[in-house]
Design a protein around this motif. Sequence first.
Motif, PDB file in Angstrom:
ATOM      1  N   LEU A  35      -0.774  10.809   7.834  1.00 14.39           N
ATOM      2  CA  LEU A  35      -1.679  11.733   7.128  1.00 14.39           C
ATOM      3  C   LEU A  35      -3.077  11.723   7.748  1.00 14.39           C
ATOM      4  CD1 LEU A  35      -0.671  10.978   3.414  1.00 14.39           C
ATOM      5  CD2 LEU A  35      -0.446  13.190   4.561  1.00 14.39           C
ATOM      6  N   VAL A  36      -3.579  10.521   8.022  1.00  8.90           N
ATOM      7  CA  VAL A  36      -4.925  10.394   8.597  1.00  8.90           C
ATOM      8  C   VAL A  36      -4.942  10.908  10.038  1.00  8.90           C
ATOM      9  CG1 VAL A  36      -6.715   8.740   9.297  1.00  8.90           C
ATOM     10  CG2 VAL A  36      -5.589   8.489   7.075  1.00  8.90           C
ATOM     11  N   ALA A  37      -3.898  10.566  10.802  1.00 12.61           N
ATOM     12  CA  ALA A  37      -3.818  10.993  12.206  1.00 12.61           C
ATOM     13  C   ALA A  37      -3.766  12.514  12.317  1.00 12.61           C
ATOM     14  CB  ALA A  37      -2.592  10.361  12.867  1.00 12.61           C
ATOM     15  N   GLU A  38      -2.977  13.141  11.452  1.00 11.70           N
ATOM     16  CA  GLU A  38      -2.869  14.604  11.473  1.00 11.70           C
ATOM     17  C   GLU A  38      -4.206  15.257  11.096  1.00 11.70           C
ATOM     18  OE1 GLU A  38       0.416  15.593   8.916  1.00 11.70           O
ATOM     19  OE2 GLU A  38       1.919  15.001  10.415  1.00 11.70           O
ATOM     20  N   TYR A  73       0.839  -1.200   0.000  1.00 11.25           N
ATOM     21  CA  TYR A  73       0.000   0.000   0.000  1.00 11.25           C
ATOM     22  C   TYR A  73       0.872   1.248   0.000  1.00 11.25           C
ATOM     23  CZ  TYR A  73      -3.757   3.258   0.662  1.00 11.25           C
ATOM     24  OH  TYR A  73      -4.628   4.291   0.458  1.00 11.25           O
ATOM     25  N   LYS A  74       0.481   2.237  -0.805  1.00 10.13           N
ATOM     26  CA  LYS A  74       1.248   3.486  -0.902  1.00 10.13           C
ATOM     27  C   LYS A  74       0.339   4.678  -0.585  1.00 10.13           C
ATOM     28  CE  LYS A  74       4.967   1.479  -2.775  1.00 10.13           C
ATOM     29  NZ  LYS A  74       4.636   0.148  -2.233  1.00 10.13           N
ATOM     30  N   SER A  75       0.921   5.672   0.060  1.00 14.06           N
ATOM     31  CA  SER A  75       0.123   6.845   0.427  1.00 14.06           C
ATOM     32  C   SER A  75      -0.358   7.621  -0.806  1.00 14.06           C
ATOM     33  CB  SER A  75       0.904   7.762   1.362  1.00 14.06           C
ATOM     34  OG  SER A  75       2.122   8.138   0.772  1.00 14.06           O
ATOM     35  N   ASP A  76       0.258   7.388  -1.973  1.00 16.84           N
ATOM     36  CA  ASP A  76      -0.224   8.030  -3.220  1.00 16.84           C
ATOM     37  C   ASP A  76      -1.684   7.668  -3.474  1.00 16.84           C
ATOM     38  OD1 ASP A  76       2.366   8.694  -3.384  1.00 16.84           O
ATOM     39  OD2 ASP A  76       2.865   7.491  -5.152  1.00 16.84           O
ATOM     40  N   HIS A  77      -2.046   6.435  -3.147  1.00 14.83           N
ATOM     41  CA  HIS A  77      -3.426   5.976  -3.336  1.00 14.83           C
ATOM     42  C   HIS A  77      -4.355   6.747  -2.406  1.00 14.83           C
ATOM     43  CE1 HIS A  77      -6.846   3.148  -2.458  1.00 14.83           C
ATOM     44  NE2 HIS A  77      -6.837   3.042  -3.772  1.00 14.83           N
ATOM     45  N   LEU A  78      -3.921   6.931  -1.179  1.00 15.87           N
ATOM     46  CA  LEU A  78      -4.709   7.667  -0.180  1.00 15.87           C
ATOM     47  C   LEU A  78      -4.951   9.111  -0.621  1.00 15.87           C
ATOM     48  CD1 LEU A  78      -5.874   7.980   2.750  1.00 15.87           C
ATOM     49  CD2 LEU A  78      -3.540   8.463   3.492  1.00 15.87           C
ATOM     50  N   LYS A  79      -3.936   9.683  -1.289  1.00 14.80           N
ATOM     51  CA  LYS A  79      -4.010  11.104  -1.657  1.00 14.80           C
ATOM     52  C   LYS A  79      -4.892  11.363  -2.876  1.00 14.80           C
ATOM     53  CE  LYS A  79       0.648  12.084   0.103  1.00 14.80           C
ATOM     54  NZ  LYS A  79       2.048  12.092  -0.337  1.00 14.80           N
ATOM     55  N   LYS A  80      -5.264  10.310  -3.603  1.00 17.50           N
ATOM     56  CA  LYS A  80      -6.147  10.512  -4.765  1.00 17.50           C
ATOM     57  C   LYS A  80      -7.463  11.119  -4.277  1.00 17.50           C
ATOM     58  CE  LYS A  80      -4.430   7.073  -7.979  1.00 17.50           C
ATOM     59  NZ  LYS A  80      -4.547   5.696  -8.475  1.00 17.50           N
ATOM     60  N   PRO A  81      -8.000  12.101  -5.032  1.00 16.73           N
ATOM     61  CA  PRO A  81      -9.181  12.826  -4.559  1.00 16.73           C
ATOM     62  C   PRO A  81     -10.336  11.920  -4.113  1.00 16.73           C
ATOM     63  CG  PRO A  81      -8.339  13.837  -6.556  1.00 16.73           C
ATOM     64  CD  PRO A  81      -7.495  12.626  -6.315  1.00 16.73           C
ATOM     65  N   GLU A  82     -10.599  10.844  -4.881  1.00 16.30           N
ATOM     66  CA  GLU A  82     -11.759   9.990  -4.541  1.00 16.30           C
ATOM     67  C   GLU A  82     -11.530   9.211  -3.242  1.00 16.30           C
ATOM     68  OE1 GLU A  82      -9.390   7.588  -7.687  1.00 16.30           O
ATOM     69  OE2 GLU A  82      -9.710   9.686  -7.101  1.00 16.30           O
ATOM     70  N   ASN A  83     -10.245   9.018  -2.880  1.00 16.84           N
ATOM     71  CA  ASN A  83      -9.929   8.298  -1.644  1.00 16.84           C
ATOM     72  C   ASN A  83      -9.801   9.262  -0.459  1.00 16.84           C
ATOM     73  OD1 ASN A  83      -9.898   5.914  -3.118  1.00 16.84           O
ATOM     74  ND2 ASN A  83      -7.751   6.182  -3.673  1.00 16.84           N
ATOM     75  N   TRP A  84      -9.157  10.391  -0.714  1.00 16.32           N
ATOM     76  CA  TRP A  84      -9.037  11.384   0.364  1.00 16.32           C
ATOM     77  C   TRP A  84     -10.432  11.884   0.790  1.00 16.32           C
ATOM     78  CZ3 TRP A  84      -5.525  11.967   3.812  1.00 16.32           C
ATOM     79  CH2 TRP A  84      -5.581  13.073   4.682  1.00 16.32           C
ATOM     80  N   VAL A  86       3.594  -1.310   7.112  1.00 20.48           N
ATOM     81  CA  VAL A  86       3.344  -1.157   5.674  1.00 20.48           C
ATOM     82  C   VAL A  86       3.428   0.291   5.215  1.00 20.48           C
ATOM     83  CG1 VAL A  86       1.603  -1.445   3.851  1.00 20.48           C
ATOM     84  CG2 VAL A  86       1.935  -3.242   5.571  1.00 20.48           C
ATOM     85  N   SER A  87       2.639   1.164   5.864  1.00 23.19           N
ATOM     86  CA  SER A  87       2.564   2.549   5.379  1.00 23.19           C
ATOM     87  C   SER A  87       2.404   3.548   6.517  1.00 23.19           C
ATOM     88  CB  SER A  87       1.405   2.676   4.376  1.00 23.19           C
ATOM     89  OG  SER A  87       1.430   3.941   3.763  1.00 23.19           O
ATOM     90  N   PRO A  88       3.471   3.724   7.325  1.00 27.24           N
ATOM     91  CA  PRO A  88       3.372   4.687   8.418  1.00 27.24           C
ATOM     92  C   PRO A  88       3.033   6.097   7.935  1.00 27.24           C
ATOM     93  CG  PRO A  88       5.619   3.816   8.241  1.00 27.24           C
ATOM     94  CD  PRO A  88       4.761   3.020   7.315  1.00 27.24           C
TER      95      PRO A  88
END
Length: 342
Positions: free
Chosen positions: A178-181, A142-153, A171-173
Amino acid sequence: MTSYEGILLGMGNPLLDISAVVEDDFLNKYDVKLDNAIVAEDKHVPMYEDLISNYNVEYSAGGATQNSIKVAQWMLQIPGASSYMGCIGKDKFGEELKKSIKAAGVNVHYLEDESVATGTCASCVVGGERSLIANLAAANCYKSDHLKKPENWALVEKAQFYYIAGFFLTVSPDSIQLVAEHSAANNKVFMTNLSAPFICEFFKDVQEKALSYADYIFGNETEARTFSKVHGWETDDVKQIAIKLSQWPKVSGTHKRITVITQGPDPVVVAEDGKVKKFPVVPLPKEKLVDTNGAGDAFVGGFICQLVKGKPIEDCVKAGCYASNVIIQRSGCTFPEKPDFK
Protein backbone atom coordinates in the motif's frame (compact mmCIF):
# COMPACT_ATOMS: atom_id res chain seq x y z
CA MET A 1 11.14 26.54 2.57
CA THR A 2 10.47 22.82 3.02
CA SER A 3 8.08 21.88 5.78
CA TYR A 4 9.80 19.00 7.57
CA GLU A 5 6.79 18.03 9.67
CA GLY A 6 6.06 14.34 9.04
CA ILE A 7 8.36 14.27 5.99
CA LEU A 8 9.66 10.79 6.85
CA LEU A 9 7.58 7.71 7.65
CA GLY A 10 8.84 4.33 8.80
CA MET A 11 6.96 1.09 9.37
CA GLY A 12 8.40 -1.99 11.00
CA ASN A 13 8.71 -4.31 13.95
CA PRO A 14 9.03 -2.30 17.17
CA LEU A 15 11.11 -4.30 19.62
CA LEU A 16 12.54 -3.58 23.02
CA ASP A 17 16.26 -4.32 22.80
CA ILE A 18 17.69 -6.26 25.72
CA SER A 19 21.46 -5.87 25.34
CA ALA A 20 24.19 -7.58 27.31
CA VAL A 21 27.82 -8.51 26.94
CA VAL A 22 28.01 -12.32 27.03
CA GLU A 23 30.66 -14.97 26.38
CA ASP A 24 31.00 -17.45 23.50
CA ASP A 25 29.60 -20.22 25.70
CA PHE A 26 26.30 -18.36 25.99
CA LEU A 27 25.98 -18.18 22.19
CA ASN A 28 26.91 -21.86 21.83
CA LYS A 29 24.38 -22.86 24.49
CA TYR A 30 21.58 -21.38 22.36
CA ASP A 31 23.13 -22.27 19.01
CA VAL A 32 23.57 -18.63 17.95
CA LYS A 33 26.15 -17.37 15.44
CA LEU A 34 27.98 -14.09 15.96
CA ASP A 35 27.08 -11.13 13.73
CA ASN A 36 23.79 -12.65 12.60
CA ALA A 37 20.15 -11.56 12.87
CA ILE A 38 17.52 -14.26 13.31
CA VAL A 39 13.98 -14.78 14.54
CA ALA A 40 13.71 -16.72 17.80
CA GLU A 41 12.77 -20.41 17.65
CA ASP A 42 11.59 -22.56 20.56
CA LYS A 43 15.18 -23.32 21.58
CA HIS A 44 15.86 -19.59 22.05
CA VAL A 45 12.90 -18.83 24.32
CA PRO A 46 14.69 -19.48 27.67
CA MET A 47 17.49 -17.18 26.58
CA TYR A 48 15.67 -13.93 27.38
CA GLU A 49 15.11 -14.88 31.02
CA ASP A 50 18.69 -16.17 31.21
CA LEU A 51 20.00 -12.81 29.97
CA ILE A 52 17.83 -10.74 32.31
CA SER A 53 18.65 -12.93 35.35
CA ASN A 54 22.37 -13.54 34.86
CA TYR A 55 23.77 -10.60 32.93
CA ASN A 56 23.95 -6.85 33.23
CA VAL A 57 21.27 -5.90 30.69
CA GLU A 58 20.34 -2.53 29.19
CA TYR A 59 16.98 -1.76 27.59
CA SER A 60 16.47 0.51 24.60
CA ALA A 61 13.88 1.05 21.85
CA GLY A 62 14.88 -1.19 18.99
CA GLY A 63 13.75 -2.91 15.83
CA ALA A 64 15.63 -2.11 12.61
CA THR A 65 13.29 0.47 11.07
CA GLN A 66 12.51 2.11 14.40
CA ASN A 67 16.28 2.49 15.01
CA SER A 68 16.81 4.14 11.61
CA ILE A 69 13.87 6.53 12.10
CA LYS A 70 15.08 7.38 15.62
CA VAL A 71 18.58 8.19 14.31
CA ALA A 72 17.25 10.25 11.38
CA GLN A 73 15.08 12.18 13.84
CA TRP A 74 18.09 12.76 16.14
CA MET A 75 20.24 13.97 13.24
CA LEU A 76 17.49 16.28 11.94
CA GLN A 77 16.79 17.87 15.36
CA ILE A 78 13.36 18.97 14.08
CA PRO A 79 10.57 17.72 16.38
CA GLY A 80 7.91 15.66 14.56
CA ALA A 81 9.87 15.38 11.30
CA SER A 82 9.41 11.60 11.42
CA SER A 83 6.57 9.18 12.09
CA TYR A 84 6.53 5.46 12.73
CA MET A 85 4.01 2.61 12.82
CA GLY A 86 4.20 -0.94 14.11
CA CYS A 87 2.51 -3.21 16.66
CA ILE A 88 3.27 -3.50 20.39
CA GLY A 89 1.56 -5.20 23.34
CA LYS A 90 -0.24 -3.47 26.19
CA ASP A 91 2.42 -4.21 28.84
CA LYS A 92 5.38 -2.73 30.67
CA PHE A 93 7.77 -3.29 27.76
CA GLY A 94 5.27 -1.53 25.49
CA GLU A 95 5.19 1.42 27.89
CA GLU A 96 9.02 1.48 27.89
CA LEU A 97 8.99 1.60 24.10
CA LYS A 98 6.46 4.43 23.96
CA LYS A 99 8.40 6.47 26.49
CA SER A 100 11.71 5.91 24.72
CA ILE A 101 10.54 6.68 21.18
CA LYS A 102 8.49 9.73 22.17
CA ALA A 103 11.51 11.09 24.05
CA ALA A 104 13.41 10.70 20.76
CA GLY A 105 10.90 13.08 19.11
CA VAL A 106 9.30 10.53 16.77
CA ASN A 107 5.54 10.72 16.19
CA VAL A 108 4.48 7.11 16.89
CA HIS A 109 1.16 5.57 15.97
CA TYR A 110 1.47 2.07 17.41
CA LEU A 111 -1.19 -0.57 16.98
CA GLU A 112 -1.60 -1.93 20.54
CA ASP A 113 -2.57 -5.58 20.82
CA GLU A 114 -3.94 -6.68 24.19
CA SER A 115 -3.50 -10.39 23.55
CA VAL A 116 0.25 -10.50 22.85
CA ALA A 117 3.41 -9.35 24.61
CA THR A 118 5.55 -6.55 23.18
CA GLY A 119 8.32 -7.89 20.96
CA THR A 120 11.84 -8.08 22.33
CA CYS A 121 15.25 -8.50 20.76
CA ALA A 122 18.16 -10.06 22.58
CA SER A 123 21.37 -8.35 21.53
CA CYS A 124 24.25 -10.56 22.64
CA VAL A 125 27.61 -8.84 22.40
CA VAL A 126 30.94 -10.66 22.25
CA GLY A 127 34.08 -8.59 21.63
CA GLY A 128 32.01 -5.69 20.29
CA GLU A 129 30.29 -7.84 17.63
CA ARG A 130 26.59 -8.44 18.11
CA SER A 131 24.13 -11.22 17.44
CA LEU A 132 20.41 -10.41 17.38
CA ILE A 133 17.64 -12.83 18.24
CA ALA A 134 14.22 -11.27 17.80
CA ASN A 135 11.13 -12.56 19.52
CA LEU A 136 8.60 -10.66 17.41
CA ALA A 137 5.52 -11.44 19.54
CA ALA A 138 3.20 -8.39 19.11
CA ALA A 139 5.39 -6.94 16.31
CA ASN A 140 4.24 -9.94 14.25
CA CYS A 141 0.60 -8.87 14.60
CA TYR A 142 0.56 -5.64 12.62
CA LYS A 143 -2.43 -5.45 10.27
CA SER A 144 -2.98 -3.20 7.27
CA ASP A 145 -6.41 -2.27 8.75
CA HIS A 146 -4.50 -0.08 11.20
CA LEU A 147 -2.63 1.61 8.34
CA LYS A 148 -5.91 2.32 6.54
CA LYS A 149 -7.44 4.21 9.48
CA PRO A 150 -7.77 7.88 8.46
CA GLU A 151 -5.48 9.20 11.23
CA ASN A 152 -2.75 6.74 10.19
CA TRP A 153 -3.15 6.98 6.43
CA ALA A 154 -2.81 10.77 6.91
CA LEU A 155 0.81 10.10 7.97
CA VAL A 156 1.36 8.28 4.66
CA GLU A 157 -0.11 11.14 2.68
CA LYS A 158 1.94 13.75 4.54
CA ALA A 159 5.28 11.96 4.16
CA GLN A 160 7.57 12.41 1.15
CA PHE A 161 10.05 9.68 2.12
CA TYR A 162 9.30 6.13 3.29
CA TYR A 163 11.65 3.64 4.86
CA ILE A 164 10.58 0.06 5.60
CA ALA A 165 13.30 -2.50 6.35
CA GLY A 166 12.99 -6.00 4.90
CA PHE A 167 12.14 -7.52 8.29
CA PHE A 168 8.58 -6.15 7.92
CA LEU A 169 8.09 -8.42 4.88
CA THR A 170 7.58 -11.31 7.30
CA VAL A 171 4.77 -9.43 9.05
CA SER A 172 2.66 -7.30 6.71
CA PRO A 173 3.63 -7.38 3.03
CA ASP A 174 0.23 -5.90 2.16
CA SER A 175 1.00 -2.79 4.28
CA ILE A 176 4.32 -2.42 2.43
CA GLN A 177 2.50 -2.76 -0.89
CA LEU A 178 0.00 0.00 0.00
CA VAL A 179 2.77 2.44 0.95
CA ALA A 180 4.96 1.47 -2.03
CA GLU A 181 2.11 1.99 -4.49
CA HIS A 182 1.24 5.36 -2.94
CA SER A 183 4.89 6.40 -3.15
CA ALA A 184 5.20 5.39 -6.83
CA ALA A 185 1.90 7.03 -7.80
CA ASN A 186 2.91 10.31 -6.13
CA ASN A 187 6.57 10.49 -7.18
CA LYS A 188 7.74 10.12 -3.59
CA VAL A 189 10.82 8.24 -2.37
CA PHE A 190 10.49 4.63 -1.20
CA MET A 191 13.44 2.97 0.55
CA THR A 192 14.01 -0.52 1.83
CA ASN A 193 16.75 -2.79 3.16
CA LEU A 194 17.85 -6.36 2.42
CA SER A 195 17.97 -6.64 6.25
CA ALA A 196 19.21 -10.20 6.79
CA PRO A 197 20.34 -13.27 4.85
CA PHE A 198 17.22 -15.21 5.93
CA ILE A 199 14.96 -12.55 4.36
CA CYS A 200 16.78 -12.91 1.02
CA GLU A 201 16.54 -16.71 1.26
CA PHE A 202 13.08 -17.45 2.64
CA PHE A 203 11.05 -14.38 1.66
CA LYS A 204 12.33 -14.12 -1.89
CA ASP A 205 8.99 -13.49 -3.63
CA VAL A 206 7.67 -10.75 -1.34
CA GLN A 207 11.14 -9.20 -1.24
CA GLU A 208 11.33 -9.07 -5.04
CA LYS A 209 7.92 -7.39 -5.17
CA ALA A 210 8.96 -4.72 -2.64
CA LEU A 211 12.32 -4.12 -4.33
CA SER A 212 10.58 -3.33 -7.61
CA TYR A 213 9.23 -0.16 -5.92
CA ALA A 214 12.46 0.80 -4.17
CA ASP A 215 14.22 4.04 -5.08
CA TYR A 216 16.96 3.19 -2.57
CA ILE A 217 18.06 -0.28 -1.49
CA PHE A 218 20.34 -0.60 1.53
CA GLY A 219 22.17 -3.67 2.78
CA ASN A 220 25.50 -5.01 3.98
CA GLU A 221 27.98 -7.22 2.14
CA THR A 222 26.72 -10.50 3.66
CA GLU A 223 23.13 -9.77 2.67
CA ALA A 224 24.20 -8.66 -0.81
CA ARG A 225 26.15 -11.89 -1.37
CA THR A 226 23.22 -13.97 -0.12
CA PHE A 227 20.87 -12.12 -2.49
CA SER A 228 23.27 -12.80 -5.37
CA LYS A 229 23.44 -16.51 -4.52
CA VAL A 230 19.65 -16.86 -4.19
CA HIS A 231 19.20 -15.21 -7.60
CA GLY A 232 21.89 -17.27 -9.31
CA TRP A 233 24.04 -14.26 -10.18
CA GLU A 234 27.21 -16.27 -9.62
CA THR A 235 29.23 -13.37 -8.25
CA ASP A 236 30.51 -12.50 -4.78
CA ASP A 237 31.76 -9.11 -5.94
CA VAL A 238 29.85 -6.53 -3.92
CA LYS A 239 30.32 -3.86 -6.61
CA GLN A 240 28.78 -6.10 -9.29
CA ILE A 241 25.91 -7.09 -7.00
CA ALA A 242 25.20 -3.44 -6.14
CA ILE A 243 25.01 -2.59 -9.86
CA LYS A 244 22.68 -5.53 -10.57
CA LEU A 245 20.42 -4.52 -7.66
CA SER A 246 20.27 -0.93 -8.91
CA GLN A 247 19.20 -2.26 -12.33
CA TRP A 248 16.51 -4.57 -10.92
CA PRO A 249 13.21 -3.91 -12.80
CA LYS A 250 11.39 -0.91 -11.35
CA VAL A 251 7.68 -0.12 -11.18
CA SER A 252 8.00 3.65 -11.28
CA GLY A 253 10.54 5.45 -13.39
CA THR A 254 10.47 8.87 -11.73
CA HIS A 255 13.63 8.30 -9.70
CA LYS A 256 16.47 6.08 -10.78
CA ARG A 257 17.33 3.45 -8.20
CA ILE A 258 20.42 3.78 -6.04
CA THR A 259 21.89 0.83 -4.13
CA VAL A 260 23.97 1.42 -1.01
CA ILE A 261 25.96 -1.47 0.47
CA THR A 262 27.95 -1.11 3.70
CA GLN A 263 30.91 -3.38 4.45
CA GLY A 264 31.75 -2.79 8.13
CA PRO A 265 35.14 -1.03 8.24
CA ASP A 266 35.56 -1.29 4.44
CA PRO A 267 34.31 1.38 2.01
CA VAL A 268 30.60 1.94 1.37
CA VAL A 269 29.62 0.91 -2.17
CA VAL A 270 27.06 3.08 -3.98
CA ALA A 271 25.70 2.00 -7.38
CA GLU A 272 23.68 4.14 -9.79
CA ASP A 273 23.48 4.40 -13.58
CA GLY A 274 25.54 1.22 -13.96
CA LYS A 275 28.48 2.81 -12.16
CA VAL A 276 29.92 2.34 -8.69
CA LYS A 277 31.42 4.83 -6.27
CA LYS A 278 33.24 3.82 -3.10
CA PHE A 279 33.32 5.95 0.02
CA PRO A 280 35.76 5.23 2.85
CA VAL A 281 34.31 4.97 6.36
CA VAL A 282 35.66 6.71 9.44
CA PRO A 283 38.13 4.24 10.97
CA LEU A 284 37.55 3.43 14.63
CA PRO A 285 40.30 2.00 16.86
CA LYS A 286 39.30 -1.46 18.15
CA GLU A 287 39.41 -0.35 21.79
CA LYS A 288 36.70 2.26 21.12
CA LEU A 289 34.28 -0.32 19.71
CA VAL A 290 31.60 -1.07 22.29
CA ASP A 291 28.81 -2.76 20.35
CA THR A 292 27.95 -3.05 16.63
CA ASN A 293 24.22 -3.40 17.38
CA GLY A 294 22.32 -0.80 15.35
CA ALA A 295 25.35 0.20 13.21
CA GLY A 296 23.61 -0.57 9.91
CA ASP A 297 20.33 0.96 11.09
CA ALA A 298 22.18 4.11 12.20
CA PHE A 299 23.93 4.35 8.85
CA VAL A 300 20.53 4.36 7.12
CA GLY A 301 19.16 6.96 9.57
CA GLY A 302 22.09 9.30 9.00
CA PHE A 303 21.87 8.81 5.23
CA ILE A 304 18.13 9.56 5.17
CA CYS A 305 18.56 12.70 7.31
CA GLN A 306 20.63 14.30 4.52
CA LEU A 307 18.48 12.82 1.76
CA VAL A 308 15.32 14.52 3.05
CA LYS A 309 17.28 17.79 3.05
CA GLY A 310 18.02 17.33 -0.66
CA LYS A 311 21.76 16.86 -0.13
CA PRO A 312 24.02 14.98 -2.62
CA ILE A 313 24.87 11.28 -2.14
CA GLU A 314 28.37 12.09 -0.79
CA ASP A 315 26.82 14.03 2.10
CA CYS A 316 24.26 11.27 2.72
CA VAL A 317 27.00 8.62 2.96
CA LYS A 318 29.12 10.89 5.19
CA ALA A 319 26.17 11.39 7.56
CA GLY A 320 25.50 7.64 7.53
CA CYS A 321 29.12 6.89 8.44
CA TYR A 322 29.06 9.55 11.15
CA ALA A 323 25.88 8.11 12.72
CA SER A 324 27.08 4.50 12.72
CA ASN A 325 30.44 5.62 14.15
CA VAL A 326 28.62 7.27 17.08
CA ILE A 327 26.39 4.23 17.66
CA ILE A 328 29.14 1.58 17.77
CA GLN A 329 30.91 3.47 20.55
CA ARG A 330 27.85 3.05 22.78
CA SER A 331 25.74 0.19 24.06
CA GLY A 332 22.62 -0.51 21.98
CA CYS A 333 21.26 1.92 19.40
CA THR A 334 21.67 5.01 21.60
CA PHE A 335 23.25 8.40 21.04
CA PRO A 336 24.25 11.61 22.84
CA GLU A 337 21.77 14.46 23.20
CA LYS A 338 22.92 16.38 20.12
CA PRO A 339 24.77 15.31 16.98
CA ASP A 340 27.91 17.21 15.98
CA PHE A 341 27.82 16.28 12.31
CA LYS A 342 29.27 18.95 10.03
